[in-house]
Scaffold this motif. Structure first.
Motif, short mmCIF file in Angstrom:
data_model
loop_
_atom_site.label_atom_id
_atom_site.label_comp_id
_atom_site.label_asym_id
_atom_site.label_seq_id
_atom_site.Cartn_x
_atom_site.Cartn_y
_atom_site.Cartn_z
N VAL A 225 -9.39 -4.59 2.24
CA VAL A 225 -8.12 -4.07 1.75
C VAL A 225 -7.63 -4.89 0.56
CG1 VAL A 225 -5.69 -3.67 2.34
CG2 VAL A 225 -7.50 -3.04 3.96
N ALA A 226 -7.76 -6.22 0.65
CA ALA A 226 -7.32 -7.07 -0.46
C ALA A 226 -8.13 -6.78 -1.72
CB ALA A 226 -7.45 -8.54 -0.06
N ARG A 227 -9.41 -6.51 -1.56
CA ARG A 227 -10.23 -6.20 -2.74
C ARG A 227 -9.81 -4.88 -3.37
NH1 ARG A 227 -14.86 -5.62 -0.48
NH2 ARG A 227 -15.05 -3.37 -0.70
N HIS A 228 -9.54 -3.88 -2.53
CA HIS A 228 -9.08 -2.60 -3.07
C HIS A 228 -7.71 -2.75 -3.75
CE1 HIS A 228 -12.31 -0.04 -1.76
NE2 HIS A 228 -12.18 -0.37 -0.49
N ALA A 229 -6.85 -3.59 -3.20
CA ALA A 229 -5.55 -3.82 -3.84
C ALA A 229 -5.74 -4.50 -5.20
CB ALA A 229 -4.66 -4.67 -2.93
N ARG A 230 -6.66 -5.44 -5.27
CA ARG A 230 -6.94 -6.11 -6.54
C ARG A 230 -7.43 -5.11 -7.58
NH1 ARG A 230 -11.68 -10.54 -6.86
NH2 ARG A 230 -10.42 -11.59 -5.28
N GLU A 231 -8.27 -4.19 -7.15
CA GLU A 231 -8.75 -3.16 -8.08
C GLU A 231 -7.62 -2.29 -8.60
OE1 GLU A 231 -11.58 -1.18 -5.63
OE2 GLU A 231 -13.13 -2.73 -5.87
N ARG A 232 -6.50 -2.25 -7.86
CA ARG A 232 -5.33 -1.48 -8.26
C ARG A 232 -4.26 -2.37 -8.90
NH1 ARG A 232 -8.24 0.84 -4.62
NH2 ARG A 232 -8.26 3.12 -4.35
N GLY A 233 -4.62 -3.60 -9.23
CA GLY A 233 -3.72 -4.46 -9.99
C GLY A 233 -2.73 -5.27 -9.20
N VAL A 234 -2.99 -5.49 -7.89
CA VAL A 234 -2.08 -6.29 -7.07
C VAL A 234 -2.90 -7.27 -6.23
CG1 VAL A 234 -0.41 -6.25 -5.18
CG2 VAL A 234 -0.31 -4.50 -6.95
N LEU A 235 -2.49 -8.54 -6.25
CA LEU A 235 -3.17 -9.56 -5.46
C LEU A 235 -2.39 -9.82 -4.18
CD1 LEU A 235 -4.07 -12.17 -8.25
CD2 LEU A 235 -5.40 -10.21 -7.44
N ILE A 236 -3.07 -9.65 -3.03
CA ILE A 236 -2.50 -9.93 -1.72
C ILE A 236 -3.43 -10.88 -0.99
CG2 ILE A 236 -1.21 -7.77 -1.62
CD1 ILE A 236 -3.36 -6.61 0.16
N ARG A 237 -2.97 -11.45 0.10
CA ARG A 237 -3.71 -12.50 0.79
C ARG A 237 -4.36 -11.98 2.06
NH1 ARG A 237 -6.30 -17.08 0.13
NH2 ARG A 237 -6.35 -18.41 1.97
N LEU B 235 5.32 -0.93 -7.49
CA LEU B 235 3.91 -1.08 -7.82
C LEU B 235 3.13 -1.64 -6.64
CD1 LEU B 235 1.46 -1.25 -9.73
CD2 LEU B 235 2.35 -3.45 -10.54
N LEU B 236 3.69 -2.65 -6.00
CA LEU B 236 3.02 -3.27 -4.85
C LEU B 236 2.78 -2.24 -3.75
CD1 LEU B 236 4.07 -6.66 -3.23
CD2 LEU B 236 3.64 -4.67 -1.82
N THR B 237 3.82 -1.49 -3.42
CA THR B 237 3.71 -0.52 -2.33
C THR B 237 2.66 0.55 -2.63
OG1 THR B 237 6.06 -0.88 -1.86
CG2 THR B 237 5.02 1.04 -0.85
N ALA B 238 2.68 1.07 -3.85
CA ALA B 238 1.72 2.10 -4.23
C ALA B 238 0.29 1.57 -4.21
CB ALA B 238 2.06 2.65 -5.61
N ALA B 239 0.10 0.36 -4.72
CA ALA B 239 -1.24 -0.20 -4.76
C ALA B 239 -1.78 -0.48 -3.36
CB ALA B 239 -1.25 -1.48 -5.60
N VAL B 240 -0.94 -1.00 -2.48
CA VAL B 240 -1.40 -1.31 -1.15
C VAL B 240 -1.68 -0.04 -0.35
CG1 VAL B 240 -0.78 -2.43 1.05
CG2 VAL B 240 -0.28 -3.56 -1.14
#
Length: 419
Positions: free
Chosen positions: A373-385, A406-411
């Motif tokens: 999930v974190a990798r897919h979020a990164r591909e959408r421009g958001v870094l999560i842990r 932006l965070l919500t949409a990307a996640v």
């Protein structure tokens, strides 16, 4: 992601190097809530690095304070009677902000150093006050207190406890039950217990806010049994929970507070322990022997200058007040993702911290789901842990509502992609 086929010489912390060695994600620049990689792609930093860039990236005020100090006196040790003005001023300011009377400040290089300091100081305090048999340290399941010797022993995350044997006389109790703490103290014998270590919100162990009344009740239990109440605010301090030390909001008076990370917003490594006057007394009285402990970089003038500039930014821009509202809006944004079939629980609402816990059945079949999930979020421009069973959020305190959208949409997109 850099994938040149070159084998890196850099051994990354907490990394499966067999997978990382040829494929590093290289960050080259930061500005406010944004990070940029070596290809120039932009990412929303929803992690504040590792819970610490509270004031945001690229703060000229901190950079300029560091440069000015390095031109004057870049470094010198503070053992014995040596001091420097930034270390003196930082200690004075932290003591004035501390949630305990007559505070003294022992500076270290980071959170792990500071935890070891607090553990050794707790035991030595009782040795100096006629109770040397008080050596037992109590922590909680899911706790993370760094990876130094005492921190690894105090930690409650099984995945981090593989380098046995550990420091003796360290035990753990349930993270959410004050009665479990009192029962353990009574089982061991109060006369043998030195200290209880507690994170106001457990961070790396899953972002677990305390149940209502937990901090207050455990403080009372420690007081009744003469046990030192040690608050680990490495993650929770300097605005992350909307106050200076991450424990002020609970209205308790700790014996020691461990700090790091947000004290410089991560710009330079610094940690330390703020100590109640009662605990400091046997170390500070005339004729008392030295506390034979300390780091080469304790009181490092350049690092202290960074901290002083960071404290000014947090105060002058009202970022602690900003955190009070952001904890509500961040939690609401994460709750909007709670209907996703991969999400079993949404945690947050105490400070600018949050987590999405994943469905246990899906985790059982795919243990690497948080990283996916974190990798897919990164591909959408958001870094999560990514964590063991969840993904965590701890953005800079300068985050805006537009950034949250932006965070919500990307996640959500990342969750869909993983599903």
């Amino acid at each position: 992601m850099s994938d040149t086929g070159t084998d890196t010489a850099f051994w990354h912390p907490f990394a499966p190097m067999g997978a990382v060695r040829h494929s590093e994600f290289v960050i080259t620049r930061g500005q406010d809530v944004w990070l940029f990689d070596e290809q120039g792609s932009r990412y929303l930093d929803a992690t504040a690095s590792l819970w610490c860039v509270n004031a945001g990236h690229g703060r000229a005020e901190i950079v300029e304070a560091v440069a000015a100090q390095m031109r004057e006196l870049a470094t010198y040790q503070t053992f014995g009677d040596f001091a420097n003005h930034p270390a003196q001023e930082l200690s004075r300011r932290l003591a004035a902000l501390a949630p305990m009377p007559g505070a003294k400040v022992f500076l270290a290089s980071g959170g792990g150093d500071a935890i070891d300091t607090a553990a050794k100081m707790s035991r030595e305090y009782f040795a100096r006050t006629g109770e040397p048999e008080r050596t037992v340290l109590i922590s909680r399941e899911y706790a993370y207190h760094g990876t130094h010797g005492f921190g690894t022993s105090l930690g409650g995350m099984p995945a981090n406890r593989v380098a046995a044997p550990f420091v003796p006389d360290v035990v753990r109790v349930a993270y959410d039950d004050p009665a479990a703490l009192e029962k353990e103290i009574e089982l061991i014998g109060p006369e043998r217990v030195a200290a209880f270590f507690v994170e106001p919100v457990i961070g790396a162990g899953g972002v677990l806010p305390p149940p209502p009344g937990y901090i207050e009740q455990t403080r009372d239990i420690c007081s009744r049994h003469g046990v030192l109440f040690v608050v680990d605010s490495v993650i929770c301090g300097f605005g992350r929970l909307g106050d200076w030390f991450g424990v002020d909001r609970f209205g308790v008076v700790p014996d020691l507070v461990v700090f790091a990370k947000g004290v410089t917003s991560g710009y330079l490594p610094l940690g330390g322990v703020v100590v109640h006057e009662r605990v400091a007394a046997p170390f500070w009285e005339p004729g008392a022997p030295a506390f034979r402990h300390g780091a080469t970089y304790a009181g490092h003038p350049t690092v202290c200058a960074a901290a002083l500039a960071n404290l000014d930014v947090l105060a002058d821009e009202g970022l602690l007040k900003r955190a009070e509202s952001l904890e509500t809006t961040l939690h609401a944004a994460l709750r909007s993702l709670g209907d996703h079939p991969l999400v079993a629980e949404v945690r947050g609402g105490t400070g600018v911290l949050g987590a999405l816990e994943f469905d246990p059945e899906r985790l059982a079949s795919e243990p690497g789901l948080p990283a996916v999930v974190a990798r897919h979020a990164r591909e959408r421009g958001v870094l999560i842990r990514p964590m063991i069973s969840s993904v965590a959020f701890s953005p800079p305190l300068t985050l805006t509502d537009d950034h949250l959208d932006l965070l919500t949409a990307a996640v959500r997109g990342a969750l869909d992609a993983a599903a």
